[in-house]
Design a protein around this motif. Structure first.
Motif, PDB file in Angstrom:
ATOM      1  N   TYR A 304      71.039 117.968   2.000  1.00 30.51           N
ATOM      2  CA  TYR A 304      71.190 117.286   0.709  1.00 30.51           C
ATOM      3  C   TYR A 304      72.189 116.128   0.785  1.00 30.51           C
ATOM      4  N   LEU A 305      72.964 116.064   1.863  1.00 23.99           N
ATOM      5  CA  LEU A 305      73.993 115.032   2.014  1.00 23.99           C
ATOM      6  C   LEU A 305      73.557 113.920   2.962  1.00 23.99           C
ATOM      7  N   ALA A 306      72.311 113.941   3.401  1.00 28.12           N
ATOM      8  CA  ALA A 306      71.817 112.970   4.378  1.00 28.12           C
ATOM      9  C   ALA A 306      71.999 111.539   3.896  1.00 28.12           C
ATOM     10  N   ARG A 307      72.238 110.641   4.846  1.00 27.92           N
ATOM     11  CA  ARG A 307      72.385 109.203   4.561  1.00 27.92           C
ATOM     12  C   ARG A 307      71.178 108.443   5.087  1.00 27.92           C
ATOM     13  N   ASP A 308      70.905 107.272   4.465  1.00 27.47           N
ATOM     14  CA  ASP A 308      69.838 106.414   4.974  1.00 27.47           C
ATOM     15  C   ASP A 308      70.389 105.508   6.052  1.00 27.47           C
ATOM     16  N   ASP A 309      69.571 104.592   6.548  1.00 31.12           N
ATOM     17  CA  ASP A 309      69.981 103.732   7.658  1.00 31.12           C
ATOM     18  C   ASP A 309      71.155 102.831   7.295  1.00 31.12           C
ATOM     19  N   ALA A 310      71.337 102.580   6.007  1.00 35.42           N
ATOM     20  CA  ALA A 310      72.454 101.746   5.558  1.00 35.42           C
ATOM     21  C   ALA A 310      73.690 102.574   5.231  1.00 35.42           C
ATOM     22  N   GLY A 311      73.602 103.892   5.449  1.00 34.16           N
ATOM     23  CA  GLY A 311      74.746 104.761   5.174  1.00 34.16           C
ATOM     24  C   GLY A 311      74.855 105.219   3.741  1.00 34.16           C
ATOM     25  N   ARG A 312      73.822 104.943   2.929  1.00 33.92           N
ATOM     26  CA  ARG A 312      73.838 105.360   1.527  1.00 33.92           C
ATOM     27  C   ARG A 312      73.272 106.778   1.387  1.00 33.92           C
ATOM     28  N   PRO A 313      73.781 107.564   0.434  1.00 38.58           N
ATOM     29  CA  PRO A 313      73.253 108.919   0.236  1.00 38.58           C
ATOM     30  C   PRO A 313      71.781 108.892  -0.151  1.00 38.58           C
ATOM     31  N   ARG A 314      70.976 109.716   0.509  1.00 38.45           N
ATOM     32  CA  ARG A 314      69.569 109.844   0.126  1.00 38.45           C
ATOM     33  C   ARG A 314      69.428 110.701  -1.132  1.00 38.45           C
ATOM     34  N   PHE A 315      70.273 111.698  -1.255  1.00 41.15           N
ATOM     35  CA  PHE A 315      70.190 112.609  -2.397  1.00 41.15           C
ATOM     36  C   PHE A 315      71.552 112.730  -3.086  1.00 41.15           C
ATOM     37  N   TYR A 316      72.489 113.421  -2.436  1.00 41.09           N
ATOM     38  CA  TYR A 316      73.787 113.706  -3.047  1.00 41.09           C
ATOM     39  C   TYR A 316      74.909 113.040  -2.259  1.00 41.09           C
ATOM     40  N   THR A 317      75.911 112.595  -3.002  1.00 40.31           N
ATOM     41  CA  THR A 317      76.997 111.832  -2.404  1.00 40.31           C
ATOM     42  C   THR A 317      77.915 112.707  -1.574  1.00 40.31           C
ATOM     43  N   ALA A 318      78.209 113.909  -2.074  1.00 41.99           N
ATOM     44  CA  ALA A 318      79.197 114.747  -1.395  1.00 41.99           C
ATOM     45  C   ALA A 318      79.047 116.193  -1.836  1.00 41.99           C
ATOM     46  N   GLN A 319      79.805 117.063  -1.172  1.00 39.91           N
ATOM     47  CA  GLN A 319      79.841 118.484  -1.518  1.00 39.91           C
ATOM     48  C   GLN A 319      81.278 118.977  -1.483  1.00 39.91           C
ATOM     49  N   TRP A 320      81.619 119.831  -2.449  1.00 45.52           N
ATOM     50  CA  TRP A 320      82.889 120.542  -2.372  1.00 45.52           C
ATOM     51  C   TRP A 320      82.902 121.353  -1.082  1.00 45.52           C
ATOM     52  N   ASN A 321      83.944 121.189  -0.282  1.00 51.38           N
ATOM     53  CA  ASN A 321      83.988 121.870   1.014  1.00 51.38           C
ATOM     54  C   ASN A 321      84.857 123.128   0.913  1.00 51.38           C
ATOM     55  N   ASP A 322      84.233 124.242   0.573  1.00 49.67           N
ATOM     56  CA  ASP A 322      84.971 125.500   0.501  1.00 49.67           C
ATOM     57  C   ASP A 322      85.555 125.885   1.854  1.00 49.67           C
ATOM     58  N   ASP A 323      84.869 125.498   2.929  1.00 49.71           N
ATOM     59  CA  ASP A 323      85.371 125.837   4.267  1.00 49.71           C
ATOM     60  C   ASP A 323      86.789 125.316   4.479  1.00 49.71           C
ATOM     61  N   ILE A 324      87.027 124.056   4.106  1.00 53.08           N
ATOM     62  CA  ILE A 324      88.363 123.503   4.359  1.00 53.08           C
ATOM     63  C   ILE A 324      89.385 124.160   3.442  1.00 53.08           C
ATOM     64  N   HIS A 325      88.976 124.490   2.223  1.00 55.49           N
ATOM     65  CA  HIS A 325      89.923 125.207   1.356  1.00 55.49           C
ATOM     66  C   HIS A 325      90.335 126.538   1.983  1.00 55.49           C
ATOM     67  N   HIS A 326      89.347 127.289   2.450  1.00 53.54           N
ATOM     68  CA  HIS A 326      89.645 128.615   2.980  1.00 53.54           C
ATOM     69  C   HIS A 326      90.543 128.528   4.211  1.00 53.54           C
ATOM     70  N   ALA A 327      90.284 127.547   5.073  1.00 54.45           N
ATOM     71  CA  ALA A 327      91.140 127.370   6.250  1.00 54.45           C
ATOM     72  C   ALA A 327      92.554 126.969   5.846  1.00 54.45           C
ATOM     73  N   LEU A 328      92.670 126.073   4.881  1.00 49.30           N
ATOM     74  CA  LEU A 328      93.988 125.674   4.384  1.00 49.30           C
ATOM     75  C   LEU A 328      94.706 126.851   3.730  1.00 49.30           C
ATOM     76  N   HIS A 329      93.978 127.628   2.951  1.00 53.75           N
ATOM     77  CA  HIS A 329      94.591 128.741   2.224  1.00 53.75           C
ATOM     78  C   HIS A 329      95.108 129.809   3.187  1.00 53.75           C
ATOM     79  N   VAL A 330      94.320 130.137   4.192  1.00 53.47           N
ATOM     80  CA  VAL A 330      94.777 131.119   5.181  1.00 53.47           C
ATOM     81  C   VAL A 330      96.012 130.599   5.908  1.00 53.47           C
ATOM     82  N   SER A 331      96.027 129.317   6.220  1.00 55.57           N
ATOM     83  CA  SER A 331      97.190 128.724   6.889  1.00 55.57           C
ATOM     84  C   SER A 331      98.424 128.768   5.994  1.00 55.57           C
ATOM     85  N   ALA A 332      98.216 128.663   4.684  1.00 54.96           N
ATOM     86  CA  ALA A 332      99.344 128.652   3.754  1.00 54.96           C
ATOM     87  C   ALA A 332      99.863 130.044   3.438  1.00 54.96           C
ATOM     88  N   THR A 333      98.971 131.020   3.342  1.00 56.67           N
ATOM     89  CA  THR A 333      99.343 132.326   2.798  1.00 56.67           C
ATOM     90  C   THR A 333      99.230 133.486   3.775  1.00 56.67           C
TER      91      THR A 333
END
Length: 607
Positions: A304-333
């Protein structure tokens, strides 16, 4: 809009409702202190329609088969809450002054998630409008409002909405919401809205009584029967949500939408509803201005985040990245329970992979999900396809007491990890009050009727019974009651805290970081080489990440995310963009990186 009530150019208004399960539908109008019911004509496909000589401000509702009386499922406003009559709104009455607004590039986004009801003591759109200068001064460029769809009662996070076209009346009238968006645009701030297309709340949803095909038993969600996006009669259901997305973007001039938990949207059709909504937005408001669509998707479907040849989003611009939150949270707590178990083995490796490649889980087995593979490859996506955060409404509010990260981890850890995600090439998100380390919790709160309220309170406490800390009934009894007005009251931000030197210091620090981001990071984002970033973990305590730029220079992060000094393989060269250190001798000294220290550098191109 094919749904709801529309004013006619010839005078009066057209009323239209999809009620395929009903034998007869009447329009109820409040006139001269009494309610008059007028029969509507049945049309093909389960539609009922009629034209009546009324104007803006008229109160109306529908009577189904001579009995049940319901609001308009496409109501633009509910002055008396979800069970009351709908109000006929003239969408063209507001005189917009932002006609020249074309939005802002996504690369410039610094998101700020807020709950209208608890962001200010007023709890209104006007209250938010009064704080726009504060947000702009912090370095925020985009406000993200938690869901506004009309919900039952006086208090709710917004994820129990039942009338998706009606901004909740507790926060003000539709004109007040438009005034907020307009004022934000005048200050060069974008405004996003969180929308919920995966379920309806448990109180005030009458659709099943007269439009049973709106739901399907072919799929099930955590909330019960799924919304029917791919079965018989799904076309009308799909149109309902396509038009809802267009409605917020066109009628309210929102700059983008955040789609809640799309992994819970069940749709086997091709194209699926997410693809159809994205295409409709691109054909509509997306032709005239910059519109950004953002997903929350636990499945990590990078397609859903794929870009076209010009680098523009084909469908959706971005996604909330729960993965990075979880890694940050474990590192913090150092917490390892629940889904944090998937990151506990090597939090810095997961964090490094998120920074360099997007998702930590890209088709990898998840122990938390009993070995089920999760995610799709994301390495070739730009970093701006991911929204990074250390806090948000879910990650705070899903805790029993709604504690913020500054209640769970010491200052050195929080500042180091914040310096990582706020300056990383991904788009950062702050949760309201985070910029000054607000002490108010953000517990789950709602205001249901008595029977449902008891069930929610008991269910909330039962949910935490599997955690060792709440195995004792007495411990569970201390979990805040979501329906108690005091639970909501605890979440209201205390703006007076900004006079406190500690909170003022946090605020100044966030302003400094976001100024560095605007000056040093944002201009370089378009020049990052896709798929070229790389990372390495140093002694399980340090993290080194490189993002090569097209001209040959390299953006570098060097971080010691531990309480002990970390030896480096020589001091990284390059110009320092920002250094975060808790010691007087700076982050890097004598070939070592100090405890909980972060350095951002720009290395020049090599000959």
């Amino acid at each position: 809009m094919p749904f709801g009530a529309e004013l006619s150019e010839q005078g009066g208004a057209r009323f239209r409702i999809w009620a395929p399960s009903a034998r007869a539908v009447e329009l109820g109008l409040a006139r001269d202190g009494r309610e008059e019911f007028l029969p509507l004509d049945r049309r093909d496909g389960g539609w009922y329609e009629g034209h009546v000589g009324v104007g803006p401000g008229a109160r109306y509702r529908y009577r189904i088969d001579g009995g049940l009386v319901v609001p308009d499922p496409a109501s633009r406003f509910q002055p008396d809450d979800v069970h009351g009559p709908s109000e006929l709104i003239d969408p063209g009455a507001w005189e917009w002054t932002d006609r020249a607004w074309r939005g802002r590039p996504w690369d410039e986004a610094v998101l700020y998630e807020l709950h209208v009801g608890s962001f200010t003591p007023e709890g209104t759109y006007a209250g938010v409008q009064g704080r726009l200068d504060h947000l702009k001064a912090v370095g925020v460029t985009a406000i993200e409002l938690m869901p506004l769809a009309d919900f039952p009662g006086a208090r709710n996070w917004g994820y129990d909405g039942v009338l998706p076209f009606a901004p909740d009346s507790r926060y003000g009238r539709p004109e007040d919401l438009k005034a907020l968006v307009q004022a934000a645009h005048a200050k060069n701030l974008m405004v996003f809205l969180d929308v919920v297309y995966n379920h309806f709340g448990p109180e005030g949803n009458y659709l099943s009584a007269y439009a049973a095909p709106f739901f399907t038993e072919r799929h099930h969600t955590p909330w019960g029967a799924a919304i029917n996006f791919d079965g018989e009669d799904a076309r009308t259901v799909r149109d309902y949500y396509v038009h809802n997305a267009l409605y917020w973007l066109e009628e309210y001039h929102f700059d983008g939408l955040r789609f809640d938990a799309v992994h819970a949207i069940m749709d086997d059709s091709e194209p699926d509803i997410l693809s159809e909504i994205a295409a409709a937005v691109a054909r509509g408001p997306g032709r005239e201005r910059l519109v950004h669509l953002v997903l929350e998707n636990d499945a990590n479907q990078s397609r859903y985040l794929a870009r076209d040849d010009a680098g523009r989003p084909r469908f959706y611009t971005a996604q909330w990245n729960d993965d990075i939150h979880h890694a940050l949270h474990v590192s913090a707590t150092d917490e390892t329970g629940g889904y944090y178990a998937d990151y506990a083995d090597a939090p810095l490796r997961h964090l490094g992979r998120c920074l360099a490649e997007g998702f930590a889980y890209q088709g990898d087995p998840s122990a938390f999900r009993d070995g089920e593979k999760r995610g799709e490859p994301s390495r070739d996506l730009p970093p701006t396809a991911f929204v990074n955060f250390l806090q948000n409404h879910d990650q705070i509010g899903n805790r029993a007491f709604g504690e913020r990260i500054t209640d769970l981890a010491d200052t050195a850890r929080v500042r180091a990890l914040s310096a990582v995600f706020l300056l990383a090439p991904g788009v950062p998100l702050l949760f309201m009050g985070e910029e000054w380390a607000a002490r108010q919790p953000f517990p789950f709160f709602c205001d249901f009727g008595p029977e449902l309220a008891r069930a929610v309170t008991e269910g909330r406490r039962k949910e935490f019974a599997r955690f060792p800390a709440f195995s004792d009934p007495e411990a569970r009894s201390r979990i805040p009651d979501p329906n108690d007005p005091a639970t909501f009251g605890e979440a209201v931000l205390d703006w007076g805290a900004l006079t406190n030197p500690e909170h003022a210091g946090w605020l100044a620090w966030h302003r400094e970081l976001l100024a560095v981001r605007a000056r040093e990071i944002v201009p370089r984002l378009p020049r990052l080489r896709p798929g070229a970033a790389r990372f390495r973990v140093i002694e399980d305590r340090g993290l080194y990440v490189e993002w090569p730029l097209e001209e040959g220079a390299t953006l570098v992060l060097c971080a010691n995310l531990s309480a002990e000094p970390l030896a480096l393989d020589g001091r990284p060269n390059g110009r320092e963009l920002y250094v975060q250190s808790e010691t007087d001798d700076g982050a890097m000294s004598g070939g070592r990186l100090g405890p909980w220290s972060v350095a951002w550098l720009l290395q020049p191109a090599t000959a």
